[in-house]
Design a protein around this motif. Structure first.
Motif, PDB file in Angstrom:
ATOM      1  N   ASP A  67       0.812  -1.219   0.000  1.00  0.00           N
ATOM      2  CA  ASP A  67       0.000   0.000   0.000  1.00  0.00           C
ATOM      3  C   ASP A  67       0.844   1.267   0.000  1.00  0.00           C
ATOM      4  O   ASP A  67       0.329   2.360   0.277  1.00  0.00           O
ATOM      5  CB  ASP A  67      -0.948   0.012   1.209  1.00  0.00           C
ATOM      6  N   GLN A  68       2.124   1.138  -0.316  1.00  0.00           N
ATOM      7  CA  GLN A  68       3.021   2.279  -0.373  1.00  0.00           C
ATOM      8  C   GLN A  68       3.314   2.643  -1.826  1.00  0.00           C
ATOM      9  O   GLN A  68       3.658   1.773  -2.637  1.00  0.00           O
ATOM     10  CB  GLN A  68       4.333   1.959   0.356  1.00  0.00           C
ATOM     11  N   SER A  69       3.192   3.898  -2.153  1.00  0.00           N
ATOM     12  CA  SER A  69       3.352   4.324  -3.553  1.00  0.00           C
ATOM     13  C   SER A  69       4.748   4.030  -4.090  1.00  0.00           C
ATOM     14  O   SER A  69       4.907   3.671  -5.262  1.00  0.00           O
ATOM     15  CB  SER A  69       3.050   5.814  -3.686  1.00  0.00           C
ATOM     16  N   LYS A 108      -2.405   5.413  -4.009  1.00  0.00           N
ATOM     17  CA  LYS A 108      -1.978   5.220  -2.618  1.00  0.00           C
ATOM     18  C   LYS A 108      -2.004   6.554  -1.863  1.00  0.00           C
ATOM     19  O   LYS A 108      -1.775   7.616  -2.433  1.00  0.00           O
ATOM     20  CB  LYS A 108      -0.586   4.604  -2.568  1.00  0.00           C
ATOM     21  N   ASN A 109      -2.273   6.467  -0.577  1.00  0.00           N
ATOM     22  CA  ASN A 109      -2.429   7.680   0.232  1.00  0.00           C
ATOM     23  C   ASN A 109      -1.159   8.513   0.319  1.00  0.00           C
ATOM     24  O   ASN A 109      -1.227   9.719   0.553  1.00  0.00           O
ATOM     25  CB  ASN A 109      -2.896   7.313   1.645  1.00  0.00           C
ATOM     26  N   THR A 167      -1.331   2.864 -10.425  1.00  0.00           N
ATOM     27  CA  THR A 167      -1.626   2.231  -9.142  1.00  0.00           C
ATOM     28  C   THR A 167      -0.964   2.993  -8.000  1.00  0.00           C
ATOM     29  O   THR A 167      -1.567   3.215  -6.944  1.00  0.00           O
ATOM     30  CB  THR A 167      -1.143   0.767  -9.131  1.00  0.00           C
TER      31      THR A 167
END
Length: 217
Positions: free
Chosen positions: A107-109, A138-139, A134
């Motif tokens: 979940d890490q860019s 990610k946040n 994608t």
């Protein structure tokens, strides 16, 4: 700096090295600062990763990978250590796949940006664009996430000589361009506030090219 303890001195060199990395052109001085920081103290994952980055910037890829693998043993869940090590591996020729992204980093860019970079080096620009897309979901997506999406979109459009010469953009490629431009819709947040003049100039150049392709300039 005489009032600093060893760890504080290490952090000082790390901070200067990271600042130089973003705004300076003296890669050698940047690498020296990062390695100096790790030599003083590498009891934090970011300091251990600094050695990997410093060796990478000196183009000592094998040494960077060895240092990275040692750091990953000490900090197995560290994103910064994993990313620095994988970056060196990619440039050394190793190709990254989705399966290579650890579950704790999915979940890490930056994980998806590294996958995109690997795909680009392997000649898969379409795959690189999809991975950058994608990453953007990610946040923690940053300016550099958006810059990568812009770059991969431009590569896909510019590979056709007719598009370059006559600005004839196929519908599917036009969609890519619109999406890449939209990622920078908030210019004050994602462009003008960036403290890396080189990266900012690159994005401005890409945006100019896109707007010309779309006949909006």
């Amino acid at each position: 700096m005489n009032d600093f303890d060893v760890h504080q001195r290490a952090l000082w060199y790390w901070l200067r090295g990271m600042a130089r990395w973003h705004i300076d052109t003296d890669i050698s001085a940047t690498a020296d600062d990062l390695i100096k920081a790790a030599d003083l103290s590498d009891d934090e994952d970011k300091l251990a990763a600094a050695r990997v980055r410093g060796l990478f910037l000196k183009q000592q890829l094998d040494e960077a990978i060895i240092a990275g693998e040692a750091a990953m043993e000490r900090f197995p869940e560290s994103l910064v250590v994993w990313a620095a090590t994988v970056n060196a591996r990619i440039v050394r020729g190793q190709r990254l796949t989705v399966a290579d992204i650890p579950r704790e980093h999915v979940d890490q860019s930056i994980a998806w940006q590294l996958l995109a970079a690997s795909q680009e080096l392997g000649g898969d620009v379409v795959g690189a664009f999809e991975s950058a897309r994608t990453a953007l979901t990610k946040n923690d997506a940053t300016f550099f996430t958006r810059e990568a999406l812009l770059r991969y979109a431009l590569q896909q459009v510019s590979e056709d000589g007719l598009t370059l010469a006559y600005r004839i953009v196929p519908v599917d490629k036009r969609v890519l361009l619109e999406e890449a431009i939209a990622a920078f819709a908030d210019r004050s947040k994602w462009l003008w506030s960036v403290q890396s003049p080189t990266a900012q100039a690159a994005v401005l150049t890409h945006l100019s090219c896109y707007l010309r392709f779309l006949r909006k300039a």
